[in-house]
Scaffold this motif. Structure first.
Motif, PDB file in Angstrom:
ATOM      1  N   PRO A 102       1.270  14.396  -0.393  1.00 52.95           N
ATOM      2  CA  PRO A 102       2.683  14.002  -0.485  1.00 52.95           C
ATOM      3  C   PRO A 102       3.087  12.981   0.562  1.00 52.95           C
ATOM      4  O   PRO A 102       4.176  12.411   0.485  1.00 52.95           O
ATOM      5  CB  PRO A 102       3.414  15.331  -0.264  1.00 52.95           C
ATOM      6  N   PHE A 103       2.228  12.736   1.554  1.00 46.96           N
ATOM      7  CA  PHE A 103       2.495  11.741   2.590  1.00 46.96           C
ATOM      8  C   PHE A 103       1.274  10.844   2.727  1.00 46.96           C
ATOM      9  O   PHE A 103       0.229  11.278   3.223  1.00 46.96           O
ATOM     10  CB  PHE A 103       2.814  12.421   3.925  1.00 46.96           C
ATOM     11  N   ALA A 104       1.403   9.591   2.248  1.00 44.54           N
ATOM     12  CA  ALA A 104       0.242   8.696   2.199  1.00 44.54           C
ATOM     13  C   ALA A 104       0.660   7.260   2.483  1.00 44.54           C
ATOM     14  O   ALA A 104       0.768   6.431   1.577  1.00 44.54           O
ATOM     15  CB  ALA A 104      -0.439   8.792   0.835  1.00 44.54           C
ATOM     16  N   PRO A 105       0.891   6.915   3.732  1.00 42.22           N
ATOM     17  CA  PRO A 105       1.228   5.526   4.073  1.00 42.22           C
ATOM     18  C   PRO A 105       0.122   4.558   3.666  1.00 42.22           C
ATOM     19  O   PRO A 105      -1.064   4.867   3.796  1.00 42.22           O
ATOM     20  CB  PRO A 105       1.387   5.566   5.595  1.00 42.22           C
ATOM     21  N   ARG A 106       0.532   3.375   3.181  1.00 40.00           N
ATOM     22  CA  ARG A 106      -0.449   2.369   2.768  1.00 40.00           C
ATOM     23  C   ARG A 106      -0.056   1.000   3.317  1.00 40.00           C
ATOM     24  O   ARG A 106       1.120   0.641   3.348  1.00 40.00           O
ATOM     25  CB  ARG A 106      -0.544   2.282   1.241  1.00 40.00           C
ATOM     26  N   TRP A 107      -1.083   0.254   3.755  1.00 39.01           N
ATOM     27  CA  TRP A 107      -0.893  -1.113   4.229  1.00 39.01           C
ATOM     28  C   TRP A 107      -1.611  -2.059   3.279  1.00 39.01           C
ATOM     29  O   TRP A 107      -2.808  -1.909   3.016  1.00 39.01           O
ATOM     30  CB  TRP A 107      -1.447  -1.275   5.645  1.00 39.01           C
ATOM     31  N   THR A 108      -0.878  -3.052   2.759  1.00 40.72           N
ATOM     32  CA  THR A 108      -1.457  -4.079   1.897  1.00 40.72           C
ATOM     33  C   THR A 108      -1.556  -5.372   2.691  1.00 40.72           C
ATOM     34  O   THR A 108      -0.559  -5.841   3.247  1.00 40.72           O
ATOM     35  CB  THR A 108      -0.591  -4.312   0.649  1.00 40.72           C
ATOM     36  N   PHE A 109      -2.770  -5.945   2.765  1.00 39.35           N
ATOM     37  CA  PHE A 109      -3.009  -7.144   3.559  1.00 39.35           C
ATOM     38  C   PHE A 109      -3.225  -8.354   2.660  1.00 39.35           C
ATOM     39  O   PHE A 109      -3.979  -8.297   1.692  1.00 39.35           O
ATOM     40  CB  PHE A 109      -4.248  -6.960   4.446  1.00 39.35           C
ATOM     41  N   VAL A 110      -2.561  -9.463   3.008  1.00 37.64           N
ATOM     42  CA  VAL A 110      -2.835 -10.777   2.440  1.00 37.64           C
ATOM     43  C   VAL A 110      -2.828 -11.733   3.621  1.00 37.64           C
ATOM     44  O   VAL A 110      -1.770 -12.172   4.083  1.00 37.64           O
ATOM     45  CB  VAL A 110      -1.784 -11.185   1.388  1.00 37.64           C
ATOM     46  N   THR A 111      -4.009 -12.031   4.155  1.00 35.47           N
ATOM     47  CA  THR A 111      -4.099 -12.786   5.407  1.00 35.47           C
ATOM     48  C   THR A 111      -3.882 -14.285   5.224  1.00 35.47           C
ATOM     49  O   THR A 111      -3.600 -14.992   6.185  1.00 35.47           O
ATOM     50  CB  THR A 111      -5.467 -12.546   6.068  1.00 35.47           C
TER      51      THR A 111
END
Length: 298
Positions: A173-182
């Protein structure tokens, strides 16, 4: 004579005691790891004579993969690690080489047993690709992706249902996500910029739900099936069409100790990439190897 007999008796007793002390001691098993690595090389080729009337184009395709896992278990604690790398290229006559497959998948999970079927867990998951990807629009090609463009780093905390060695289901229920586009100029070719705000290189989604189901089944002595499904939902933008889905399926038939045939497919729905379902499929014959100390599946 009596002294000599007494001396021999003492030497005999001392020898027995010494022999007992020299009894080999079997060390306790302190290895709590199961490890495995497998990989392979696939090659597909087609060629036609200049007067071939059935139609066709000379082509060659090469693909390689590497899969590894290292699992630790002691008492109620577990630590499972997975590495899944795939890359392939196809070259048709009079055309540039094009990618047929490209994946970097890393997963690491620490678990604590609740009972024989349920665990608490914390996991970190990374997904990206190796090489640039292009949209081939004549007369030129357009760059649409590359390493870390995009890339996804997801952390998750929750519970895992694992009734046996074949199937597991993580519910977080708690799942932080980081999306990278460098590459800050990539948006000129990909207007959605994979959900990352234009001018920035990362998007953070703190409040999110994540689900991951993994099923590995040995259907017969020489046939295995793999399925991995992932779902990601951002609470802040939650709607039916904003939920991300990814489904990997693989079927592998072992021809001999070194040769196998594999059928794979990948389906993705991510509105930050495209508003339609993306699908790829591949069939390959190649050589393969596998080493490790995991027990053989029945």
């Amino acid at each position: 004579m009596k002294r000599i007999s007494t001396l021999f008796l003492l030497l005999f007793l001392a020898g027995n005691l010494f022999a007992q002390d020299e009894t080999p001691i079997v060390p306790a098993d302190t290895s709590y790891w199961l490890k495995e690595i497998s990989g392979g090389l696939n090659l597909n080729q087609a060629s036609f004579s200049g007067n071939w009337q059935g139609g066709g184009v000379n082509s060659i395709a090469v693909g390689t993969y590497l899969f590894g896992r290292a699992n630790y278990a002691k008492d109620k604690w577990t630590w499972d690690n997975t590495l899944d790398l795939t890359y392939g290229v196809v070259k048709n006559k009079d055309e540039e080489g094009r990618k047929s497959n490209d994946r970097i998948y890393l997963d690491s999970k620490v678990g604590y047993e609740i009972n024989d079927k349920w665990n608490y867990f914390f996991a970190v998951n990374f997904l990206s690709q190796f090489a640039p990807g292009y949209d081939f629009v004549e007369p030129e090609k357009v760059l649409i992706s590359k390493f870390l463009n995009p890339a996804y780093l997801t952390t998750s905390i929750g519970v895992e249902y694992k009734p046996n060695d074949e199937f597991s289901l993580r519910i977080s229920p708690f799942a932080p996500r980081w999306t990278f586009v460098t590459d800050t100029d990539l948006y000129m070719n990909v207007p959605t910029n994979y959900g990352v705000e234009i001018g920035k290189t990362v998007r953070t989604e703190w409040l999110a739900f994540n689900l991951l189901a993994d099923w590995n089944k040995k259907l017969s002595e020489n046939l295995t099936f793999m399925m991995r499904y992932q779902m990601f939902a951002n609470y802040e933008t939650l709607a039916f069409d904003t939920i991300d889905h990814r489904l990997d399926i693989g079927l592998t038939a072992k021809v001999s100790n070194l040769i196998n045939v594999s059928l794979t497919s990948l389906s993705i729905y991510d509105i930050d990439q495209d508003d339609k379902i993306q699908f790829s499929q591949g069939l390959a014959l190649g050589i393969a190897f596998k080493r490790g100390n995991f027990p053989e599946e029945k």
